[in-house]
Write a protein that holds these residues in place. Structure first.
Motif, mmCIF file in Angstrom:
data_model
loop_
_atom_site.group_PDB
_atom_site.id
_atom_site.type_symbol
_atom_site.label_atom_id
_atom_site.label_comp_id
_atom_site.label_asym_id
_atom_site.label_seq_id
_atom_site.Cartn_x
_atom_site.Cartn_y
_atom_site.Cartn_z
ATOM 1 N N GLU A 1 -68.254 -55.708 4.887
ATOM 2 C CA GLU A 1 -68.604 -55.309 3.526
ATOM 3 C C GLU A 1 -67.519 -54.459 2.884
ATOM 4 O O GLU A 1 -67.487 -54.304 1.665
ATOM 5 C CB GLU A 1 -69.928 -54.542 3.528
ATOM 6 N N THR A 2 -66.631 -53.893 3.684
ATOM 7 C CA THR A 2 -65.593 -53.017 3.139
ATOM 8 C C THR A 2 -64.176 -53.506 3.434
ATOM 9 O O THR A 2 -63.220 -52.786 3.169
ATOM 10 C CB THR A 2 -65.751 -51.590 3.705
ATOM 11 N N LEU A 3 -64.038 -54.708 3.958
ATOM 12 C CA LEU A 3 -62.706 -55.261 4.215
ATOM 13 C C LEU A 3 -62.800 -56.778 4.264
ATOM 14 O O LEU A 3 -63.496 -57.338 5.114
ATOM 15 C CB LEU A 3 -62.137 -54.732 5.531
ATOM 16 N N ALA A 4 -62.118 -57.441 3.327
ATOM 17 C CA ALA A 4 -62.158 -58.900 3.255
ATOM 18 C C ALA A 4 -60.845 -59.404 2.669
ATOM 19 O O ALA A 4 -60.029 -58.629 2.159
ATOM 20 C CB ALA A 4 -63.342 -59.363 2.400
ATOM 21 N N SER A 5 -60.653 -60.706 2.732
ATOM 22 C CA SER A 5 -59.460 -61.322 2.156
ATOM 23 C C SER A 5 -59.591 -61.396 0.645
ATOM 24 O O SER A 5 -60.638 -61.780 0.119
ATOM 25 C CB SER A 5 -59.277 -62.729 2.724
ATOM 26 N N ALA A 6 -58.521 -61.048 -0.075
ATOM 27 C CA ALA A 6 -58.527 -61.172 -1.532
ATOM 28 C C ALA A 6 -58.255 -62.604 -1.964
ATOM 29 O O ALA A 6 -58.496 -62.956 -3.118
ATOM 30 C CB ALA A 6 -57.486 -60.244 -2.145
ATOM 31 N N GLN A 7 -57.762 -63.433 -1.058
ATOM 32 C CA GLN A 7 -57.499 -64.828 -1.384
ATOM 33 C C GLN A 7 -58.679 -65.722 -1.035
ATOM 34 O O GLN A 7 -58.917 -66.724 -1.697
ATOM 35 C CB GLN A 7 -56.230 -65.294 -0.661
ATOM 36 N N ARG A 8 -59.423 -65.347 0.018
ATOM 37 C CA ARG A 8 -60.629 -66.084 0.406
ATOM 38 C C ARG A 8 -61.759 -65.079 0.611
ATOM 39 O O ARG A 8 -62.176 -64.808 1.738
ATOM 40 C CB ARG A 8 -60.371 -66.890 1.679
ATOM 41 N N PRO A 9 -62.264 -64.506 -0.491
ATOM 42 C CA PRO A 9 -63.237 -63.411 -0.364
ATOM 43 C C PRO A 9 -64.547 -63.809 0.297
ATOM 44 O O PRO A 9 -65.281 -62.941 0.765
ATOM 45 C CB PRO A 9 -63.456 -62.964 -1.812
ATOM 46 N N GLY A 10 -64.855 -65.090 0.343
ATOM 47 C CA GLY A 10 -66.105 -65.510 0.964
ATOM 48 C C GLY A 10 -65.970 -65.878 2.423
ATOM 49 O O GLY A 10 -66.965 -66.193 3.086
ATOM 50 N N ALA A 11 -64.750 -65.834 2.969
ATOM 51 C CA ALA A 11 -64.521 -66.261 4.347
ATOM 52 C C ALA A 11 -65.050 -65.230 5.337
ATOM 53 O O ALA A 11 -64.922 -64.019 5.129
ATOM 54 C CB ALA A 11 -63.033 -66.487 4.582
ATOM 55 N N ALA A 12 -65.626 -65.717 6.435
ATOM 56 C CA ALA A 12 -66.155 -64.820 7.464
ATOM 57 C C ALA A 12 -65.036 -64.172 8.265
ATOM 58 O O ALA A 12 -65.211 -63.091 8.828
ATOM 59 C CB ALA A 12 -67.085 -65.587 8.398
ATOM 60 N N MET A 13 -63.880 -64.844 8.327
ATOM 61 C CA MET A 13 -62.719 -64.302 9.031
ATOM 62 C C MET A 13 -61.494 -64.426 8.138
ATOM 63 O O MET A 13 -61.450 -65.277 7.244
ATOM 64 C CB MET A 13 -62.478 -65.035 10.356
ATOM 65 N N PHE A 14 -60.505 -63.588 8.372
ATOM 66 C CA PHE A 14 -59.265 -63.671 7.610
ATOM 67 C C PHE A 14 -58.106 -63.267 8.514
ATOM 68 O O PHE A 14 -58.312 -62.721 9.609
ATOM 69 C CB PHE A 14 -59.319 -62.784 6.363
ATOM 70 N N THR A 15 -56.884 -63.557 8.060
ATOM 71 C CA THR A 15 -55.704 -63.264 8.868
ATOM 72 C C THR A 15 -54.914 -62.104 8.273
ATOM 73 O O THR A 15 -54.906 -61.890 7.057
ATOM 74 C CB THR A 15 -54.778 -64.493 8.981
ATOM 75 N N ILE A 16 -54.269 -61.372 9.153
ATOM 76 C CA ILE A 16 -53.385 -60.259 8.790
ATOM 77 C C ILE A 16 -52.031 -60.526 9.432
ATOM 78 O O ILE A 16 -51.955 -60.939 10.594
ATOM 79 C CB ILE A 16 -53.942 -58.913 9.318
#
Length: 593
Positions: free
Chosen positions: A318-333
């Motif tokens: 809820e406090t950290l997500a992807s700005a390119q895929r905001p609905g994705a359950a996982m994202f890459t860094i």
């Protein structure tokens, strides 16, 4: 100022190649125009040189308006990418060419030629032909020729593009040293970020004909104003987190905001940039010396020279997500570690690590995500297929979020909700979202909206005008459109209206990097907009800004009639925060994905 550009525009076959560019270049400055191919940077350079005419605006060189002055009378030296040397002439004749054309005496030509050959380190090459020189030497001759008639401004169009890497590096240093020695105001065009960073006093980043941002290299890299500039200048992790009170929460930690605006409020959605070199990893929490944001799993690792590059997967919260895929359950860094970090703390693919950030930068844009809301006879899927929405999603690099109806939205509405007006031209859904706390809402007024022009109205004295200009600039940067602003002209105080007009234009340019054309009107706003829609065949995005959502209701009847009779392509409603609103809370509210 050596170079002043005022709303310079140039169209080719109706498509804007340069769109309302305004800039000021200082005396003796080396200013680099940086941008991808087709961004308009070379067209702008040729316009300054007088090699291309402009359709709108003004060009001033050393205090003299040269907009309608020929190239030869502008006192400009120009260096082309392909050298443009006369192949049948010797080095001496090439350098002296401009001097002969100006009927300079032979003795003076020889003296000037000797000075320039010494300056570019080609003494003794007078009698050689271009075919007998290397690429780097030919470019030095081209530079000497451009400086021969002692111009007051030097323009270089991709001067290193045809050279190999080693020669490019040597020539960069050489040209920078020559520019400093001569003290000439210089503008250089390139698509190479390293070239821009190594040479520029200031960089202007162009994209789609607009000058997106201007600043010193370090400042632009560390504190970009847009997603495009952030990603174009180097590796960038684009993330979402909620604003607190002068900070942003990312995962488990709070980070101070380096540029706070009164338009922001607690709980708003922030789009932030974290550079890969600012990501710190450790196998145990206690080994991190920076704020911890969460945990991740290493999925890729490459050792490149003195650095190790890693890619991690993290779970969205809820406090950290992807700005390119905001609905994705996982994202890459993405992360970068130095050789010393690698030696002291080896990591491997598949390993779980704690992730911390040294620094983050919040982008000054209110449009952090796109939220498509069904209604008005349109599903979210059908809204996603509309040309304007597809263009925004593609150019802003945002994967939209889908909602069946308004009730499916989170309680705290964030980002940019997009709704369809429906056959009855009903603006109530947009106003309802503003009442629920949305900062802006995009209402699609026609079935297949395409936009070629933006028309902005905001009350000049409104506290929310900064919000309106920020939202309008966020969209305009990603659309190839003309931008205009309507300012109400009060019969009682014409001077006051003129001041309002100048204030709004200066605020737009200085705070949001958007130059716009302004015009005044009297009477009804709806009538003023209708007149401009009738007299133009350009599909228009109308931007309406008021200081509080409830004040939009005063325009409902007029706007609904306008949408039925002479609809713009779309309407962007923007609500500013009222001065009487209570101060933001100290804790950031979580946001729902």
């Amino acid at each position: 100022m050596s170079i002043v550009l005022e709303q310079v525009s140039k169209d080719f076959s109706g498509a804007p190649a340069v769109n309302d560019v305004s800039a000021q270049i200082e005396d003796g400055e080396l200013f680099v125009l940086l941008g991808p191919s087709g961004s308009g940077k070379s067209t702008l350079l040729r316009a300054i040189a007088g090699l291309t005419s402009i359709d709108h605006g003004r060009i001033v060189l050393h205090g003299r308006d040269v907009t309608n002055v020929g190239a030869r009378q502008r006192e400009v030296g120009f260096v082309f990418q392909n050298y443009a040397l006369f192949k049948h002439m010797t080095v001496a004749d090439n350098i002296e060419f401009a001097l002969r054309a100006r009927r300079v005496r032979r003795a003076d030509r020889r003296r000037r030629r000797a000075e320039l050959l010494r300056l570019v380190a080609l003494e003794g090459y007078d009698n050689r032909l271009p075919s007998e020189l290397s690429g780097g030497q030919q470019q030095r001759v081209a530079l000497a020729r451009a400086l021969a008639h002692e111009p007051r401004v030097l323009l270089l169009d991709e001067p290193f593009g045809a050279l190999d890497a080693k020669i490019r590096e040597e020539l960069r240093r050489g040209i920078r040293e020559i520019q400093r020695a001569v003290g000439i105001t210089t503008m250089l065009v390139t698509h190479d970020q390293d070239e821009a960073f190594s040479m520029a006093d200031r960089i202007g980043v162009m994209d789609r004909g607009r000058l997106q941002e201007v600043g010193e290299p370090r400042s632009l890299y560390q504190r970009p104003g847009t997603r495009f500039v952030a990603t174009f200048l180097g590796g960038a992790n684009l993330l979402l987190g909620p604003y607190g009170y002068r900070d942003v929460r990312l995962g488990e930690s709070y980070f101070e905001v380096d540029r706070w605006s009164d338009a922001l409020r607690s709980g708003d959605e922030a789009a932030v940039v974290v550079r890969p070199e600012d990501v710190v990893l450790a196998p145990m929490r206690d080994l991190l010396s920076v704020p911890v944001v969460g945990t991740g799993k290493i999925v890729d690792l490459k050792f490149i020279g003195s650095n190790e590059r890693l890619r991690l997967e993290m779970n969205a919260t809820e406090t950290l997500a992807s700005a390119q895929r905001p609905g994705a359950a996982m994202f890459t860094i993405e992360a970068v570690r130095t050789a010393s970090d690698v030696d002291s703390m080896p990591l491997s693919v598949g390993q779980k690590v704690y992730v911390g950030f040294k620094h983050m930068h919040a982008l000054p844009t209110p449009i952090s995500s796109l939220r498509l809301v069904g209604g008005g006879g349109r599903t979210a899927d059908s809204i996603a297929r509309m040309p304007l929405v597809q263009e925004l999603a593609e150019r802003m690099h945002i994967e939209p979020l889908y909602y069946d109806d308004v009730d499916a939205l989170p309680q705290h509405v964030r980002g940019l909700p997009i709704v369809a007006a429906g056959a009855d031209a009903n603006v109530a859904p947009a106003l309802d979202l503003l009442e629920r706390g949305a900062r802006q809402v995009l209402l699609l007024a026609t079935p297949e909206p395409r936009v070629e022009r933006m028309l902005i109205y905001v009350e000049a004295s409104s506290f929310g005008r900064d919000c309106v200009l920020a939202a309008a600039a966020s969209l305009a940067r990603h659309l190839t459109i003309d931008v205009g602003m309507l300012v109400r002209d009060t019969e009682d105080d014409g001077a006051g209206s003129y001041r309002d007009l100048l204030d709004l234009r200066n605020l737009s340019l200085n705070q949001h990097g958007l130059d716009l054309r302004t015009e005044t009107f009297r009477g009804s706003l709806a009538q003023a907009v209708r007149e401009r829609l009738v007299t133009s065949d350009e599909p228009t995005l109308l931007v309406i800004g008021l200081s509080a959502p409830e004040r939009c209701s005063d325009l409902v009847d007029d706007l609904q009639r306008l949408l039925r009779e002479q609809p713009p392509a779309a309407v962007l409603f923007v609500s500013g925060r009222d001065r009487t609103q209570t101060e933001s809370q100290s804790q950031a509210a979580a946001f729902s994905l």
